[in-house]
Design a protein around this motif. Sequence first.
Motif, PDB file in Angstrom:
ATOM      1  N   ARG A 101       0.836  -1.205   0.000  1.00  0.00           N
ATOM      2  CA  ARG A 101       0.000   0.000   0.000  1.00  0.00           C
ATOM      3  C   ARG A 101       0.866   1.249   0.000  1.00  0.00           C
ATOM      4  O   ARG A 101       0.517   2.264  -0.624  1.00  0.00           O
ATOM      5  CB  ARG A 101      -0.964  -0.015   1.199  1.00  0.00           C
ATOM      6  CG  ARG A 101      -0.273   0.124   2.544  1.00  0.00           C
ATOM      7  CD  ARG A 101      -1.130  -0.306   3.739  1.00  0.00           C
ATOM      8  NE  ARG A 101      -2.412   0.361   3.857  1.00  0.00           N
ATOM      9  CZ  ARG A 101      -3.051   0.581   5.025  1.00  0.00           C
ATOM     10  NH1 ARG A 101      -2.504   0.205   6.170  1.00  0.00           N
ATOM     11  NH2 ARG A 101      -4.211   1.172   5.047  1.00  0.00           N
ATOM     12  N   THR A 102       2.010   1.173   0.651  1.00  0.00           N
ATOM     13  CA  THR A 102       2.927   2.316   0.661  1.00  0.00           C
ATOM     14  C   THR A 102       3.438   2.601  -0.746  1.00  0.00           C
ATOM     15  O   THR A 102       3.424   3.751  -1.220  1.00  0.00           O
ATOM     16  CB  THR A 102       4.122   2.017   1.589  1.00  0.00           C
ATOM     17  OG1 THR A 102       3.640   1.860   2.926  1.00  0.00           O
ATOM     18  CG2 THR A 102       5.150   3.137   1.540  1.00  0.00           C
ATOM     19  N   LEU A 103       3.871   1.557  -1.427  1.00  0.00           N
ATOM     20  CA  LEU A 103       4.405   1.740  -2.776  1.00  0.00           C
ATOM     21  C   LEU A 103       3.318   2.153  -3.754  1.00  0.00           C
ATOM     22  O   LEU A 103       3.532   3.010  -4.625  1.00  0.00           O
ATOM     23  CB  LEU A 103       5.061   0.430  -3.245  1.00  0.00           C
ATOM     24  CG  LEU A 103       6.356   0.073  -2.519  1.00  0.00           C
ATOM     25  CD1 LEU A 103       6.774  -1.352  -2.844  1.00  0.00           C
ATOM     26  CD2 LEU A 103       7.458   1.054  -2.895  1.00  0.00           C
ATOM     27  N   SER A 104       2.185   1.563  -3.590  1.00  0.00           N
ATOM     28  CA  SER A 104       1.083   1.867  -4.497  1.00  0.00           C
ATOM     29  C   SER A 104       0.682   3.341  -4.381  1.00  0.00           C
ATOM     30  O   SER A 104       0.430   4.013  -5.381  1.00  0.00           O
ATOM     31  CB  SER A 104      -0.056   0.923  -4.158  1.00  0.00           C
ATOM     32  OG  SER A 104      -1.256   1.430  -4.608  1.00  0.00           O
ATOM     33  N   MET A 105       0.640   3.841  -3.148  1.00  0.00           N
ATOM     34  CA  MET A 105       0.296   5.257  -2.962  1.00  0.00           C
ATOM     35  C   MET A 105       1.405   6.165  -3.474  1.00  0.00           C
ATOM     36  O   MET A 105       1.129   7.227  -4.057  1.00  0.00           O
ATOM     37  CB  MET A 105       0.014   5.534  -1.479  1.00  0.00           C
ATOM     38  CG  MET A 105      -1.313   4.945  -1.018  1.00  0.00           C
ATOM     39  SD  MET A 105      -1.785   5.460   0.649  1.00  0.00           S
ATOM     40  CE  MET A 105      -0.703   4.461   1.662  1.00  0.00           C
ATOM     41  N   THR A 106       2.648   5.728  -3.273  1.00  0.00           N
ATOM     42  CA  THR A 106       3.769   6.534  -3.768  1.00  0.00           C
ATOM     43  C   THR A 106       3.730   6.619  -5.288  1.00  0.00           C
ATOM     44  O   THR A 106       3.976   7.683  -5.875  1.00  0.00           O
ATOM     45  CB  THR A 106       5.107   5.910  -3.318  1.00  0.00           C
ATOM     46  OG1 THR A 106       5.115   5.804  -1.897  1.00  0.00           O
ATOM     47  CG2 THR A 106       6.287   6.758  -3.768  1.00  0.00           C
ATOM     48  N   ALA A 107       3.394   5.501  -5.898  1.00  0.00           N
ATOM     49  CA  ALA A 107       3.302   5.489  -7.352  1.00  0.00           C
ATOM     50  C   ALA A 107       2.143   6.362  -7.821  1.00  0.00           C
ATOM     51  O   ALA A 107       2.281   7.173  -8.731  1.00  0.00           O
ATOM     52  CB  ALA A 107       3.121   4.046  -7.851  1.00  0.00           C
ATOM     53  N   ARG A 108       1.021   6.217  -7.162  1.00  0.00           N
ATOM     54  CA  ARG A 108      -0.180   6.908  -7.644  1.00  0.00           C
ATOM     55  C   ARG A 108      -0.149   8.411  -7.335  1.00  0.00           C
ATOM     56  O   ARG A 108      -0.528   9.222  -8.163  1.00  0.00           O
ATOM     57  CB  ARG A 108      -1.410   6.285  -6.993  1.00  0.00           C
ATOM     58  CG  ARG A 108      -2.713   6.880  -7.545  1.00  0.00           C
ATOM     59  CD  ARG A 108      -3.933   6.470  -6.755  1.00  0.00           C
ATOM     60  NE  ARG A 108      -4.238   5.050  -6.941  1.00  0.00           N
ATOM     61  CZ  ARG A 108      -5.477   4.557  -6.789  1.00  0.00           C
ATOM     62  NH1 ARG A 108      -6.474   5.361  -6.488  1.00  0.00           N
ATOM     63  NH2 ARG A 108      -5.681   3.285  -6.930  1.00  0.00           N
ATOM     64  N   TYR A 109       0.290   8.770  -6.132  1.00  0.00           N
ATOM     65  CA  TYR A 109       0.200  10.167  -5.719  1.00  0.00           C
ATOM     66  C   TYR A 109       1.456  10.969  -6.019  1.00  0.00           C
ATOM     67  O   TYR A 109       1.405  12.191  -6.122  1.00  0.00           O
ATOM     68  CB  TYR A 109      -0.089  10.270  -4.216  1.00  0.00           C
ATOM     69  CG  TYR A 109      -1.354   9.556  -3.784  1.00  0.00           C
ATOM     70  CD1 TYR A 109      -2.477   9.524  -4.603  1.00  0.00           C
ATOM     71  CD2 TYR A 109      -1.418   8.927  -2.550  1.00  0.00           C
ATOM     72  CE1 TYR A 109      -3.637   8.867  -4.208  1.00  0.00           C
ATOM     73  CE2 TYR A 109      -2.563   8.273  -2.138  1.00  0.00           C
ATOM     74  CZ  TYR A 109      -3.676   8.239  -2.969  1.00  0.00           C
ATOM     75  OH  TYR A 109      -4.803   7.592  -2.570  1.00  0.00           O
ATOM     76  N   LEU A 110       2.610  10.279  -6.086  1.00  0.00           N
ATOM     77  CA  LEU A 110       3.860  11.026  -6.257  1.00  0.00           C
ATOM     78  C   LEU A 110       4.612  10.600  -7.511  1.00  0.00           C
ATOM     79  O   LEU A 110       5.793  10.907  -7.674  1.00  0.00           O
ATOM     80  CB  LEU A 110       4.757  10.832  -5.033  1.00  0.00           C
ATOM     81  CG  LEU A 110       4.161  11.267  -3.683  1.00  0.00           C
ATOM     82  CD1 LEU A 110       5.128  10.955  -2.553  1.00  0.00           C
ATOM     83  CD2 LEU A 110       3.818  12.753  -3.693  1.00  0.00           C
TER      84      LEU A 110
END
Length: 545
Positions: free
Chosen positions: A377-386
């Motif tokens: 979830r950390t990586l997925s959010m980093t990919a999606r938001y940043l």
Amino acid sequence: MPDSRYYLTTAIAYANSRPGLHTLYEVVGADAITRSHRMRGDDTFFLTGTDEYSVNIATTANRLGKTPRAFVDEMVELFRSAEGALGIAPDRFIRTTDPDHIRAVHEMLRRAYANGDLYQGTYEGWYCPNEGFKAPSDLIEDAAGVHCPNHPGVELQWLTERNWFFRLSAYQERLERYYAEHPDWVQPEYRKNEMLGFIRQGLEDFSVSREKAPWGIPFPIMPDGSSSQLPDGSWNPEAGTVYVWFDALTNYVTGVGFPDDPARFERWWPADLHIIGKDINRLHTIMWPAMLMSAGLPLPRKVWVHGWLLVQGERMSKSRGNFLDPQAVVAALGSDGTRYALLREVAFDRDTDVSWDSFVRRYNADLANDFGNLVNRTLSMTARYLGGERVPCRPADETPLAPEWRAARAGHEAKLDAFLLHDALAALWEFVGAANRFVDAEQPWVLAKAARDGDERAAERLRGVLGDLLEACRLIGFAAAPFIPNTAPRVAAQLGVPYPYAPDGSVGPRLDGLLEWGSGPRGGRIGTPEPLFPRLETEAELAQA
RNA sequence: GGCGGAGUAGCUCAGUGGUAGAGCAGGGGACUCAUAAGCCCUUGGUCGGUGGUUCGAAUCCGCCCUCCGCUACCA
């Protein structure tokens, strides 16, 4: 250059059949401890292996129409491949059939003899023609008399043999003194106390040779004290063979160069740690130290006695047939999943009931749901938001995760130093929980929406929160590396940070530095997220489907 | 028999004098980034029995019950 060395051993496994998960449990634990020392920068030597001589093994091989040597070669292959599947990385896999081991055993016996601790005596007991001498506890007694459980139809004989004995009785006081002067040399504490009680009951000498057991190391001394080696280099069969104690326990010194390589032996002996099961505590904490004293060698610094895996309250064992096949468990949970489930689920200081279901539950709860999902979830959010930018974490005094990490790390390391591996993992996973709670408290998806709407403070906070989470994942991955050595590099790769250790945990920098909050490299991009530990379906779920 | 340990929520266990805890399992809820994971709340225990010490005991003492470990030639 490392400034300290660490030498640890497991018991050598009896190569009489294929390995069970319960046998490998100890090796997995030792491997995790080994890796933690390698990664902290110690020059580390990890010895494990197999015990291959016995009347039993010769009998089994004979029944299968094989030579003992061919039979144990096959068994050893099974052990080595099972250990390979579990990511075990010993510095040496020792076999009691190794040539240098024979020299070591001979040297230990010569020293004991020279020291006046060997003498000729008679050993008598029930003898099974198929298996050799049997302990009374291994025999069945009923109305028909006494007989061997493995060969009920074979009549037992009461035989007397002329054997060599080791003068253990002479070591009672020295052992008691050693225990008094090294109060924590046997742990856990209650295991030490059991041995102290045993010593105080008085010690008897034990026999160290057998006349009629050809599958064994030749006994090097003739009854008159002369060498049993013949002019052609072979050994006089009249001298008999070495019985189990000297044959097996000596492997710990053989493994580090005794007696062939004095410099190497000097470097590594005494061992820092023997890891053993409770069933062989007496051999390691009474007989072995006496043998070492007799040989003029220092004693190991610590013996750790672990418990058994139980299945519904009964010891998991080959003879009971209730053991798990390590390869099958690895096929289901993966190498690291199996290592983690074993070391987290089974208490390292006592017996623990286990089951297939308990392993699956542990895997799903801790690895798939808590840790694997945190990374994902950390990586997925980093990919999606940043856009995949690997943003830095905030300074330790500006994020609530840093103090959480400090506490979890301290707890983890304290338990690890105490060899309570299950508690060490529990302490580390406290931080996994803290990081997951942190996600829900900060709600990055809300921050991301606000940022999209032009909220500069939300955008800044989002970067900080995800930076903290990326750092949390990195720290957990490295701290857990000794337990999940195959996954740790994958975590690093997904996070986009280098993994500076060799597959066996050696080479890299001291782990200490990498475990400081904020010590990760700056800049760069994350890798591709993919589930580290795919969730397993439980049997209940499978039944419903 | 001797020595030692343990009996606390369905399961595994923590808790050594001051209003019973954790994890997992079970139930409910809000959310949605994620491996239908995570988060929040919650059901559930006369802390083996009994007598005593104490203002107060899971926690100290006595007795009883149950279970377990050690009590040498198995690798």
